[in-house]
Design an enzyme around this catalytic site. Structure first.
Site, PDB file in Angstrom:
ATOM      1  N   ASP A  12    -123.531  36.884 -24.561  1.00 48.95           N
ATOM      2  CA  ASP A  12    -123.778  36.121 -23.182  1.00 48.95           C
ATOM      3  C   ASP A  12    -122.985  35.107 -23.068  1.00 48.95           C
ATOM      4  O   ASP A  12    -123.144  33.850 -23.951  1.00 48.95           O
ATOM      5  CB  ASP A  12    -125.158  35.790 -23.182  1.00 48.95           C
ATOM      6  CG  ASP A  12    -125.659  35.491 -21.575  1.00 48.95           C
ATOM      7  OD1 ASP A  12    -124.753  34.956 -20.782  1.00 48.95           O
ATOM      8  OD2 ASP A  12    -126.963  34.869 -21.131  1.00 48.95           O
ATOM      9  N   ASP A 106    -121.892  38.202 -16.854  1.00 49.97           N
ATOM     10  CA  ASP A 106    -121.367  37.364 -17.904  1.00 49.97           C
ATOM     11  C   ASP A 106    -122.355  37.677 -19.287  1.00 49.97           C
ATOM     12  O   ASP A 106    -122.518  36.860 -20.218  1.00 49.97           O
ATOM     13  CB  ASP A 106    -121.740  35.657 -17.766  1.00 49.97           C
ATOM     14  CG  ASP A 106    -123.180  35.459 -17.620  1.00 49.97           C
ATOM     15  OD1 ASP A 106    -123.811  36.233 -17.227  1.00 49.97           O
ATOM     16  OD2 ASP A 106    -123.340  34.271 -17.595  1.00 49.97           O
ATOM     17  N   GLU A 107    -122.898  38.799 -19.216  1.00 50.73           N
ATOM     18  CA  GLU A 107    -123.712  39.275 -20.263  1.00 50.73           C
ATOM     19  C   GLU A 107    -123.508  40.805 -20.495  1.00 50.73           C
ATOM     20  O   GLU A 107    -123.564  41.611 -19.626  1.00 50.73           O
ATOM     21  CB  GLU A 107    -125.186  39.332 -19.551  1.00 50.73           C
ATOM     22  CG  GLU A 107    -126.186  38.804 -20.429  1.00 50.73           C
ATOM     23  CD  GLU A 107    -127.506  39.108 -19.439  1.00 50.73           C
ATOM     24  OE1 GLU A 107    -128.463  39.309 -20.252  1.00 50.73           O
ATOM     25  OE2 GLU A 107    -127.530  38.726 -18.540  1.00 50.73           O
TER      26      GLU A 107
END
Ligand SMILES: [Mg+2]
Length: 381
Positions: A12, A106-107
């Site tokens: 992340d 974003d993960e």
């Protein structure tokens, strides 16, 4: 035969939007930064760790955030900027990972199950993280564990800019001391019920029989019983590109002005259409969302023939809007989403004259790219 040991890494990016901003403007480094909507009505989408120290967190109303941290620097970002960095990180992971899921912009989850025969999953993930940081300069944290749930919580504990490995068999011990709201989905209601039962930490759940948890919390109670023991069977869903493209805007003032609402709808549809073409994709589904002043929210979607044409998208969005909208009711937020995204090459035959359309939109988008979106407005908007 024994089934292979499961290993799942969760990666992340740390306060992603802020990090991108800081990369583009190094003077912002170390300052309290809030990324979010308007000061009056918006919410915080993310903030820097410096702003977090003041108690600011994502989803907090901007008003409250600015009260807590009046010196915060407010920044807005463009979608393109973020998706470019996101794609960069995705590409780095895709080049190495046997199987991975992009859970959000974003993960990521990487499934390394059975890979310990070939390499050390921990070292492998450390190397991957180092490569991402080295190439993109973006801080990223990871958790490695035997399932998605524990991996994600491990990432949370490792942040900012760190990593953590919960070794097989250590799940329950790792979780025990953490507060129950570390489990995603524990909202205020569940939290209150658990509190009344004297449950504060995840470890406290271990002392409660399954039947009691089920009686108090239904299916969710069974879920908690298992989660507290570190048991979670969620699969890593192999990544396919962009599942949806969407935009929404909260108005400065609630409005039932039909003219304004339709104009906004067209503007937003053109915006997602632009994004769609830039990704060189087609969509097969349009959805419109309306949130009224009283926060009542309705969404409606329609399946359409695969297209990237603004004309067709606008027609679909308009129809949905008219079906949805309760006239006279003041609107707070409007949203448009495109899903069932697919590639040109697969759908080319669906166009009567695909080349012509591609060229037309390419010309329009070139102008937009060059002079900004405001430069070229179609007659309707
Ligand atoms: Mg993040």
């Amino acid at each position: 035969m024994q089934s292979p040991q499961r290993y799942i890494a969760h990666l992340d990016l740390d306060s992603f939007f802020v990090s991108v901003k800081v990369l583009n403007n190094p003077q912002l480094k170390g300052k309290p930064i809030i990324v979010g909507g308007s000061k009056d009505r918006g919410v915080v989408s993310t903030c820097s760790y410096e702003a977090r120290k003041f108690g600011v967190h994502s989803a907090m109303p901007m008003k409250k955030a600015m009260e807590l941290c009046p010196d915060a620097i407010l920044v807005h970002g463009t979608r393109g900027e973020y998706s470019r960095f996101s794609r960069w990180v995705t590409d780095i992971i895709a080049a190495k990972a046997p199987l991975f899921e992009k859970a959000s912009i974003d993960e990521f989850y990487v499934d390394l199950t059975g890979m310990d025969k070939f390499f050390d999953p921990y070292q492998w993930t450390i190397d991957l993280r180092a490569e991402i940081i080295d190439k993109t300069q973006l801080p990223i944290s990871f958790g490695l564990a035997t399932n998605k749930m524990v991996a994600k919580i491990a990432t949370d504990m490792a942040k900012p800019n760190g990593y953590l490995f919960v070794r097989p068999g250590m799940e329950q011990a790792f979780l025990a001391s953490l507060p129950v709201n570390k489990f995603s989905g524990v909202g205020d209601v569940t939290h209150k019920v658990l509190n009344e039962m004297g449950i504060k930490t995840i470890g406290d759940i271990l002392g409660i029989p399954l039947t009691i948890l089920e009686k108090k919390l239904g299916k969710w109670g069974v879920d908690l019983y298992n989660k507290a023991r570190g048991i979670h069977n969620g699969q890593v869903n192999n990544y396919h590109e962009a599942k949806s493209i969407s935009t929404e805007s909260t108005f400065e003032e609630n409005t039932s002005d039909m003219n304004f609402l339709l104009k906004e709808l067209v503007r937003m549809t053109e915006r997602v259409g632009f994004e769609l073409r830039r990704e060189e994709k087609l969509t097969g589904c349009v959805a419109v969302k309306i949130r009224y002043a009283n926060f009542e929210t309705t969404t409606k979607q329609a399946t359409i023939n695969f297209t990237f044409s603004d004309d067709e998208l606008i027609v679909a969005a308009m129809q949905l809007f008219h079906q949805l909208y309760k006239s006279e009711k003041p609107v707070r937020l409007l949203g448009v989403r495109l899903s069932e995204i697919s590639s040109h090459s697969l759908q080319g035959s669906l166009f009567d004259s695909p080349e012509k359309k591609v060229n037309l939109y390419k010309a329009i988008d070139d102008v937009k790219n060059k002079y900004g979106r405001g430069a070229l407005k179609r007659a309707r908007s």
